[in-house]
Design an enzyme around this catalytic site. Sequence first.
Site, PDB file in Angstrom:
ATOM      1  N   LYS A 254       0.888  -1.166   0.000  1.00  0.00           N
ATOM      2  CA  LYS A 254       0.000   0.000   0.000  1.00  0.00           C
ATOM      3  C   LYS A 254       0.920   1.208   0.000  1.00  0.00           C
ATOM      4  CE  LYS A 254      -1.697   3.039   1.919  1.00  0.00           C
ATOM      5  NZ  LYS A 254      -1.409   4.450   1.494  1.00  0.00           N
TER       6      LYS A 254
ATOM      7  N   GLU B 298       9.549   1.951  11.078  1.00  0.00           N
ATOM      8  CA  GLU B 298      10.593   2.959  10.866  1.00  0.00           C
ATOM      9  C   GLU B 298       9.902   4.306  10.947  1.00  0.00           C
ATOM     10  OE1 GLU B 298      13.740   2.903  10.702  1.00  0.00           O
ATOM     11  OE2 GLU B 298      13.907   0.727  10.688  1.00  0.00           O
TER      12      GLU B 298
ATOM     13  N   CYS C 190      13.812  11.210   6.594  1.00  0.00           N
ATOM     14  CA  CYS C 190      13.761  10.938   8.035  1.00  0.00           C
ATOM     15  C   CYS C 190      15.136  11.126   8.658  1.00  0.00           C
ATOM     16  CB  CYS C 190      13.176   9.562   8.330  1.00  0.00           C
ATOM     17  SG  CYS C 190      13.696   8.316   7.209  1.00  0.00           S
TER      18      CYS C 190
ATOM     19  N   GLU D  29       9.674  16.812  14.702  1.00  0.00           N
ATOM     20  CA  GLU D  29      10.054  16.593  13.302  1.00  0.00           C
ATOM     21  C   GLU D  29       9.207  17.505  12.404  1.00  0.00           C
ATOM     22  OE1 GLU D  29       9.244  12.699  11.549  1.00  0.00           O
ATOM     23  OE2 GLU D  29      11.238  12.762  10.650  1.00  0.00           O
TER      24      GLU D  29
HETATM   25  P1  ADP Z   1       3.679  10.838   6.185  1.00  0.00           P
HETATM   26  O1  ADP Z   1       3.654  11.948   7.167  1.00  0.00           O
HETATM   27  O2  ADP Z   1       5.008  10.389   5.733  1.00  0.00           O
HETATM   28  O3  ADP Z   1       2.668  10.980   5.080  1.00  0.00           O
HETATM   29  P2  ADP Z   1       1.981   8.808   7.254  1.00  0.00           P
HETATM   30  O4  ADP Z   1       2.268   7.968   8.433  1.00  0.00           O
HETATM   31  O5  ADP Z   1       0.753   9.637   7.274  1.00  0.00           O
HETATM   32  O6  ADP Z   1       3.294   9.625   7.062  1.00  0.00           O
HETATM   33  O7  ADP Z   1       1.899   7.928   5.937  1.00  0.00           O
HETATM   34  C1  ADP Z   1       2.760   6.875   5.603  1.00  0.00           C
HETATM   35  C2  ADP Z   1       1.951   5.768   4.983  1.00  0.00           C
HETATM   36  O8  ADP Z   1       1.007   5.302   5.942  1.00  0.00           O
HETATM   37  C3  ADP Z   1       1.122   6.169   3.769  1.00  0.00           C
HETATM   38  O9  ADP Z   1       1.101   5.096   2.853  1.00  0.00           O
HETATM   39  C4  ADP Z   1      -0.253   6.405   4.360  1.00  0.00           C
HETATM   40  O10 ADP Z   1      -1.310   6.258   3.441  1.00  0.00           O
HETATM   41  C5  ADP Z   1      -0.316   5.313   5.403  1.00  0.00           C
HETATM   42  N1  ADP Z   1      -1.233   5.564   6.512  1.00  0.00           N
HETATM   43  C6  ADP Z   1      -1.693   6.753   6.975  1.00  0.00           C
HETATM   44  N2  ADP Z   1      -2.502   6.547   8.040  1.00  0.00           N
HETATM   45  C7  ADP Z   1      -2.559   5.208   8.253  1.00  0.00           C
HETATM   46  C8  ADP Z   1      -3.195   4.367   9.224  1.00  0.00           C
HETATM   47  N3  ADP Z   1      -3.947   4.865  10.186  1.00  0.00           N
HETATM   48  N4  ADP Z   1      -2.986   3.039   9.158  1.00  0.00           N
HETATM   49  C9  ADP Z   1      -2.187   2.502   8.207  1.00  0.00           C
HETATM   50  N5  ADP Z   1      -1.569   3.243   7.263  1.00  0.00           N
HETATM   51  C10 ADP Z   1      -1.740   4.576   7.280  1.00  0.00           C
END
Ligand code: ADP
Length: 492
Positions: A173, A247, A281, A382
């Site tokens: 995903k 991570e 990161c 961050e």
């Molecule tokens: P960033 O700030 O790097 O966008 P996120 O943690 O929001 O960090 O997103 C990283 C990944 O996690 C993306 O693929 C996003 O769609 C997915 N994501 C966001 N929220 C959730 C959640 N609650 N559960 C699982 N995956 C998620």
Amino acid sequence: MTERLTHIIGGQQVAGPTTFESRNPAYWQEVVGVFPSGTGPDVDAAVETARLAFRSWRLVPAPRRAEILFRAAHLLSERKEEMSRLMTREMGKPLVEARGDVQEGVDMLFYIAGEGRRLFGETTPSELPSKFAMSVRSPIGVCACITPWNFPLAIPSWKIAPALVAGNTVVLKPAEDTPLVAHRFVELLMEAGIPSGVLNIVHGGGDTGAALAKHPGVDLVSFTGSTETGRSIAHACADTGARVSLELGGKNAIIVMEDADLELAVDGAVWGAFGTSGQRCTASSRLIVHKNIYSTFLSLLAERTRTLVLGDGLESSTQVGPVINQSQLQRIHEYTEIGKAEGARVICGGEIAGGEGLQEGWFYTPTIFADVEPQMRVAQEEIFGPVTSVIPVDGYEQAIEVANGIKYGLSSAIYTANVNRAFTAMRDLNTGIVYVNASTIGAEVHLPFGGTKQTGNGHREGGHVLDVFTEWKAIYVDYSGTLQRAQIDNQP
Ligand code: ADP
């Protein structure tokens, strides 16, 4: 023409009723691709398909699985330029950095493909006669790989390649901001020979990721992204019992000692703080500087930072590209306001950039906060943008205390000419990665990548990644022909 993409589940293209767009952050009106938003049934279908495929994929000899990854490495190498250009359009990083991202994918594929003929286990003597003891690495099952947008190809490669070589199957995903690069990478792996169902991609945002993370058919979740999301994934995995590798964030520091080569330190600080618009990161978001050279360092740093050229990453003159999207742009600017309110001094940048060629994208001027105190929010949280905080310190002890005085522990660096001090810092810096006389960025695929404290949950990608994607199995073979009882027979 805008491309319309689908999920890929069991080798089939699967569309969906609702869609989202991936846009070019340098020209936000340009739609790079339109993707279906994955729903519960899409996630179910992908996980079930991956479960079914696991039955046969785990039995394919590892060297054969690895041959496919070698082919993929060659294909990706041939398509490096095409993939890099696509990445710059979709994610914004300057082309030279996009090439680095794709190269990291090539490196990872070659490195992990080599593991196909290793995947070493151990043999050890048994305490009983005529008994053989060994341990082997076994695949875990269905791996959910949930990835962020800042390394749109490298991070998916860090997860998918080791998962597959070890005999697992995968549902990817990717981030909703960079789905096309991830999609092309999955297509390339399938073209190289990964069988249908072994690798699946489901597009969508946080809801899709959450549905995947809590799916009872998933055996392992490998996640890179924000601390907040990582925590919710850890909760979901606690309920299902899935393995989880996280991570998460970083707030990485460069220490510049009084005896450092200042030109070199400034080079490292500028590259570490503003490369990829600070959206790594491992970005150098704190610069901890000895008071004796503080003002010289600050003026050199500001001078260099003001010359940085912002623009579309496809232009060869561009040194700093856009940030990923509008909400991130606003978040970065909010931090500028927070820093000012806390009493930090903006000596460079601090604004949404609006000059020629920048109005149609999400550009932020490279920003330096001076006279920052270690506990200020801009020095603790961050920001994930082209912003760095310069903190003056009295000497080595205080520098280490400040460097370690945060909740994260990903990367750190020290610039010094003193070899004793360099080794002392290697010992004292509480991060998963330490650099000496180099910036906080620049990890290579065959060394462990990850961090201490709240940067993760103790796992490492890169060099030791097979520890994430395999399970140890202990095997005992008794060839004595008699019942032998461990800890009981042959004991006084
Ligand atoms: P960033 O700030 O790097 O966008 P996120 O943690 O929001 O960090 O997103 C990283 C990944 O996690 C993306 O693929 C996003 O769609 C997915 N994501 C966001 N929220 C959730 C959640 N609650 N559960 C699982 N995956 C998620």
